[in-house]
Motif scaffolding. Structure first.
Motif, PDB file in Angstrom:
ATOM      1  N   GLN A  41       0.846  -1.184   0.000  1.00  0.00           N
ATOM      2  CA  GLN A  41       0.000   0.000   0.000  1.00  0.00           C
ATOM      3  C   GLN A  41       0.884   1.238   0.000  1.00  0.00           C
ATOM      4  O   GLN A  41       1.999   1.218   0.539  1.00  0.00           O
ATOM      5  CB  GLN A  41      -0.894   0.033   1.250  1.00  0.00           C
ATOM      6  N   VAL A  42       0.385   2.319  -0.579  1.00  0.00           N
ATOM      7  CA  VAL A  42       1.082   3.596  -0.540  1.00  0.00           C
ATOM      8  C   VAL A  42       1.036   4.129   0.886  1.00  0.00           C
ATOM      9  O   VAL A  42       0.030   3.990   1.576  1.00  0.00           O
ATOM     10  CB  VAL A  42       0.416   4.606  -1.498  1.00  0.00           C
ATOM     11  N   ASP A  43       2.142   4.711   1.331  1.00  0.00           N
ATOM     12  CA  ASP A  43       2.212   5.245   2.687  1.00  0.00           C
ATOM     13  C   ASP A  43       1.616   6.647   2.708  1.00  0.00           C
ATOM     14  O   ASP A  43       2.233   7.611   2.287  1.00  0.00           O
ATOM     15  CB  ASP A  43       3.668   5.284   3.143  1.00  0.00           C
ATOM     16  N   ASN A  44       0.370   6.751   3.180  1.00  0.00           N
ATOM     17  CA  ASN A  44      -0.278   8.050   3.337  1.00  0.00           C
ATOM     18  C   ASN A  44      -1.151   8.014   4.599  1.00  0.00           C
ATOM     19  O   ASN A  44      -1.369   6.943   5.165  1.00  0.00           O
ATOM     20  CB  ASN A  44      -1.082   8.434   2.078  1.00  0.00           C
ATOM     21  N   PRO A  45      -1.622   9.146   5.064  1.00  0.00           N
ATOM     22  CA  PRO A  45      -2.388   9.181   6.318  1.00  0.00           C
ATOM     23  C   PRO A  45      -3.648   8.312   6.306  1.00  0.00           C
ATOM     24  O   PRO A  45      -4.018   7.742   7.335  1.00  0.00           O
ATOM     25  CB  PRO A  45      -2.754  10.660   6.479  1.00  0.00           C
ATOM     26  N   CYS A  46      -4.290   8.193   5.174  1.00  0.00           N
ATOM     27  CA  CYS A  46      -5.513   7.389   5.081  1.00  0.00           C
ATOM     28  C   CYS A  46      -5.210   5.912   5.341  1.00  0.00           C
ATOM     29  O   CYS A  46      -5.883   5.257   6.135  1.00  0.00           O
ATOM     30  CB  CYS A  46      -6.148   7.584   3.705  1.00  0.00           C
ATOM     31  N   VAL A  47      -4.195   5.404   4.684  1.00  0.00           N
ATOM     32  CA  VAL A  47      -3.810   4.002   4.851  1.00  0.00           C
ATOM     33  C   VAL A  47      -3.285   3.773   6.263  1.00  0.00           C
ATOM     34  O   VAL A  47      -3.585   2.756   6.889  1.00  0.00           O
ATOM     35  CB  VAL A  47      -2.773   3.594   3.790  1.00  0.00           C
ATOM     36  N   ARG A  48      -2.517   4.727   6.785  1.00  0.00           N
ATOM     37  CA  ARG A  48      -2.010   4.602   8.159  1.00  0.00           C
ATOM     38  C   ARG A  48      -3.168   4.503   9.158  1.00  0.00           C
ATOM     39  O   ARG A  48      -3.105   3.747  10.123  1.00  0.00           O
ATOM     40  CB  ARG A  48      -1.138   5.799   8.516  1.00  0.00           C
ATOM     41  N   GLY A  49      -4.242   5.256   8.931  1.00  0.00           N
ATOM     42  CA  GLY A  49      -5.406   5.198   9.808  1.00  0.00           C
ATOM     43  C   GLY A  49      -6.095   3.852   9.755  1.00  0.00           C
ATOM     44  O   GLY A  49      -6.519   3.318  10.788  1.00  0.00           O
ATOM     45  N   MET A  50      -6.203   3.290   8.545  1.00  0.00           N
ATOM     46  CA  MET A  50      -6.818   1.962   8.425  1.00  0.00           C
ATOM     47  C   MET A  50      -5.960   0.906   9.117  1.00  0.00           C
ATOM     48  O   MET A  50      -6.485   0.012   9.794  1.00  0.00           O
ATOM     49  CB  MET A  50      -7.028   1.602   6.954  1.00  0.00           C
ATOM     50  N   ILE A  51      -4.645   1.012   8.960  1.00  0.00           N
ATOM     51  CA  ILE A  51      -3.749   0.055   9.609  1.00  0.00           C
ATOM     52  C   ILE A  51      -3.851   0.186  11.123  1.00  0.00           C
ATOM     53  O   ILE A  51      -3.862  -0.820  11.843  1.00  0.00           O
ATOM     54  CB  ILE A  51      -2.308   0.257   9.116  1.00  0.00           C
ATOM     55  N   PHE A  52      -3.949   1.411  11.627  1.00  0.00           N
ATOM     56  CA  PHE A  52      -4.078   1.614  13.065  1.00  0.00           C
ATOM     57  C   PHE A  52      -5.329   0.942  13.606  1.00  0.00           C
ATOM     58  O   PHE A  52      -5.325   0.390  14.706  1.00  0.00           O
ATOM     59  CB  PHE A  52      -4.095   3.115  13.391  1.00  0.00           C
ATOM     60  N   LYS A  53      -6.401   0.953  12.837  1.00  0.00           N
ATOM     61  CA  LYS A  53      -7.667   0.361  13.267  1.00  0.00           C
ATOM     62  C   LYS A  53      -7.566  -1.157  13.433  1.00  0.00           C
ATOM     63  O   LYS A  53      -8.241  -1.743  14.273  1.00  0.00           O
ATOM     64  CB  LYS A  53      -8.760   0.714  12.268  1.00  0.00           C
ATOM     65  N   VAL A  54      -6.720  -1.798  12.615  1.00  0.00           N
ATOM     66  CA  VAL A  54      -6.596  -3.263  12.663  1.00  0.00           C
ATOM     67  C   VAL A  54      -5.174  -3.693  13.010  1.00  0.00           C
ATOM     68  O   VAL A  54      -4.718  -4.754  12.601  1.00  0.00           O
ATOM     69  CB  VAL A  54      -7.051  -3.899  11.335  1.00  0.00           C
ATOM     70  N   LYS A  55      -4.470  -2.887  13.776  1.00  0.00           N
ATOM     71  CA  LYS A  55      -3.054  -3.141  14.071  1.00  0.00           C
ATOM     72  C   LYS A  55      -2.837  -4.469  14.814  1.00  0.00           C
ATOM     73  O   LYS A  55      -1.762  -5.038  14.732  1.00  0.00           O
ATOM     74  CB  LYS A  55      -2.459  -1.997  14.863  1.00  0.00           C
ATOM     75  N   HIS A  56      -3.840  -4.976  15.510  1.00  0.00           N
ATOM     76  CA  HIS A  56      -3.732  -6.230  16.228  1.00  0.00           C
ATOM     77  C   HIS A  56      -3.899  -7.443  15.301  1.00  0.00           C
ATOM     78  O   HIS A  56      -3.669  -8.561  15.725  1.00  0.00           O
ATOM     79  CB  HIS A  56      -4.769  -6.274  17.349  1.00  0.00           C
ATOM     80  N   LEU A  57      -4.278  -7.209  14.044  1.00  0.00           N
ATOM     81  CA  LEU A  57      -4.499  -8.297  13.089  1.00  0.00           C
ATOM     82  C   LEU A  57      -3.445  -8.351  11.982  1.00  0.00           C
ATOM     83  O   LEU A  57      -3.430  -9.321  11.220  1.00  0.00           O
ATOM     84  CB  LEU A  57      -5.877  -8.148  12.431  1.00  0.00           C
ATOM     85  N   VAL A  58      -2.589  -7.339  11.884  1.00  0.00           N
ATOM     86  CA  VAL A  58      -1.654  -7.243  10.766  1.00  0.00           C
ATOM     87  C   VAL A  58      -0.232  -6.954  11.249  1.00  0.00           C
ATOM     88  O   VAL A  58      -0.021  -6.511  12.382  1.00  0.00           O
ATOM     89  CB  VAL A  58      -2.068  -6.145   9.768  1.00  0.00           C
ATOM     90  N   GLU A  59       0.723  -7.233  10.364  1.00  0.00           N
ATOM     91  CA  GLU A  59       2.115  -6.812  10.537  1.00  0.00           C
ATOM     92  C   GLU A  59       2.435  -5.861   9.400  1.00  0.00           C
ATOM     93  O   GLU A  59       2.005  -6.070   8.279  1.00  0.00           O
ATOM     94  CB  GLU A  59       3.062  -8.007  10.448  1.00  0.00           C
ATOM     95  N   VAL A  60       3.221  -4.829   9.696  1.00  0.00           N
ATOM     96  CA  VAL A  60       3.526  -3.804   8.716  1.00  0.00           C
ATOM     97  C   VAL A  60       5.041  -3.621   8.639  1.00  0.00           C
ATOM     98  O   VAL A  60       5.721  -3.602   9.664  1.00  0.00           O
ATOM     99  CB  VAL A  60       2.869  -2.462   9.084  1.00  0.00           C
ATOM    100  N   GLU A  61       5.556  -3.509   7.404  1.00  0.00           N
ATOM    101  CA  GLU A  61       6.956  -3.164   7.226  1.00  0.00           C
ATOM    102  C   GLU A  61       7.071  -2.129   6.115  1.00  0.00           C
ATOM    103  O   GLU A  61       6.302  -2.152   5.166  1.00  0.00           O
ATOM    104  CB  GLU A  61       7.813  -4.395   6.916  1.00  0.00           C
ATOM    105  N   GLU A  62       8.013  -1.225   6.268  1.00  0.00           N
ATOM    106  CA  GLU A  62       8.229  -0.199   5.241  1.00  0.00           C
ATOM    107  C   GLU A  62       9.134  -0.768   4.162  1.00  0.00           C
ATOM    108  O   GLU A  62      10.097  -1.465   4.454  1.00  0.00           O
ATOM    109  CB  GLU A  62       8.880   1.042   5.860  1.00  0.00           C
TER     110      GLU A  62
END
Length: 63
Positions: A41-62
């Protein structure tokens, strides 16, 4: 000029069963839905907000 936009690699590591439906819908909006599925996904505030909402279900790497 090369494209220098940052990306995030998001991997679902936990099932959405037992969580609220809005979290399930957020995973769908990110392009996930099955454990082990990975999307870039592109790193922008919208995507960051969605990731924050489900942070307990996903792993994220830059990338």
């Amino acid at each position: 000029m090369a494209d220098t936009k940052k990306s995030l690699r998001v991997t679902q590591v936990k099932s959405s069963i037992g969580y609220k439906s809005d979290q399930r819908k957020t995973l769908r909006a990110l392009g996930l839905g099955k454990i082990g599925r990975t999307v870039d996904q592109v790193d922008n505030p919208c995507v960051r907000g969605m990731i924050f909402k489900v942070k307990h279900l996903v792993e994220v790497e830059e990338i």
